[in-house]
Design a protein around this motif. Structure first.
Motif, short mmCIF file in Angstrom:
data_model
loop_
_atom_site.label_atom_id
_atom_site.label_comp_id
_atom_site.label_asym_id
_atom_site.label_seq_id
_atom_site.Cartn_x
_atom_site.Cartn_y
_atom_site.Cartn_z
N THR A 7 3.20 -8.20 -2.57
CA THR A 7 1.96 -8.91 -2.34
C THR A 7 1.38 -9.31 -3.68
O THR A 7 1.32 -8.52 -4.61
N THR A 12 -11.04 -10.05 -7.83
CA THR A 12 -12.22 -10.89 -7.71
C THR A 12 -13.41 -10.08 -8.19
O THR A 12 -13.55 -8.91 -7.84
N ARG A 23 -13.02 -6.56 -6.47
CA ARG A 23 -12.17 -6.47 -5.28
C ARG A 23 -10.72 -6.61 -5.73
O ARG A 23 -10.35 -7.57 -6.40
N ARG A 25 -6.67 -6.84 -4.70
CA ARG A 25 -5.75 -7.20 -3.62
C ARG A 25 -4.33 -7.16 -4.17
O ARG A 25 -4.07 -7.59 -5.29
N GLY A 26 -3.41 -6.63 -3.37
CA GLY A 26 -2.01 -6.59 -3.75
C GLY A 26 -1.60 -5.24 -4.31
O GLY A 26 -2.16 -4.21 -3.92
N HIS A 59 -9.86 -2.78 -0.21
CA HIS A 59 -9.48 -3.21 1.14
C HIS A 59 -8.13 -3.93 1.16
O HIS A 59 -7.33 -3.73 2.07
N GLY A 60 -7.84 -4.73 0.16
CA GLY A 60 -6.60 -5.50 0.13
C GLY A 60 -5.48 -4.86 -0.67
O GLY A 60 -4.43 -5.49 -0.89
N LEU A 61 -5.65 -3.61 -1.10
CA LEU A 61 -4.61 -2.93 -1.87
C LEU A 61 -3.42 -2.61 -0.97
O LEU A 61 -3.59 -2.05 0.12
N THR A 62 -2.22 -2.96 -1.41
CA THR A 62 -1.02 -2.68 -0.62
C THR A 62 -0.14 -1.60 -1.22
O THR A 62 0.70 -1.03 -0.53
#
Length: 128
Positions: A7, A12, A23, A25-26, A59-62
C-alpha cells in the motif's frame, strides 16, 4: 494472479494552533520511517508556538515493522523535546500487536513531562 504490491505510504498533516494532526496511510517501515520523522520534525520546527499535542491517526496503516516502530520512538522524542504530548489514534491490530510485544505503548503515550500515559487506551478515538 494476486497482486501483492505494498500500500502506498502517505502522510497528511493539519496544523492548528494547539494541535498537530498527522494521518498515516500505508506501510510504516524501513522505506518510509524517515519520511514520517522528517514531516513531523518540519512541522514542529515551523514558526510560531509549538503545539501542545501531536495526534497521529493510524486508521489507514496497513503494516509496521521494527523500523516503523523506531520512527514512532523518534517522533515521541521530538514531540517531548518541544513539550508536546503524543497521541496515537485509531490504532489497527497490526500496530497494537507491535506495541504490546515491545511494551512501548505507555512510553509513547506518556505526557510530555514523562508522568504516565497521556492518552488512556479506552478513549473514544482509539481502538482498544
Amino acid at each position: 494472479m494476486t497482486d501483492f504490491r505494498p500500500t502506498e505510504f502517505a502522510v497528511t498533516v493539519a496544523h492548528e494552533p494547539a494541535t498537530l494532526s498527522v494521518r498515516v496511510r500505508g506501510e510504516l517501515d524501513y522505506d518510509t520511517g524517515d519520511d514520517l520523522i522528517d514531516i513531523v520534525a518540519e512541522h514542529l520546527a515551523a514558526d510560531g508556538a509549538p503545539p501542545h499535542e501531536v495526534r497521529v491517526d493510524f486508521h489507514g496503516l496497513t503494516w509496521i515493522d521494527s523500523t516503523g516502530l523506531a520512527a514512532l520512538l523518534m517522533v515521541h522524542r521530538r514531540t517531548s523535546a518541544v513539550g508536546a504530548t503524543l497521541r496515537l489514534d485509531n490504532r489497527p491490530e497490526v500496530l497494537e500487536r507491535v506495541l504490546r510485544l515491545t511494551n512501548v505503548l505507555d512510553h509513547l503515550t506518556a505526557g510530555a513531562s514523562g508522568q504516565g500515559p497521556g492518552f488512556p487506551p479506552d478513549a473514544g478515538s482509539v481502538r482498544p
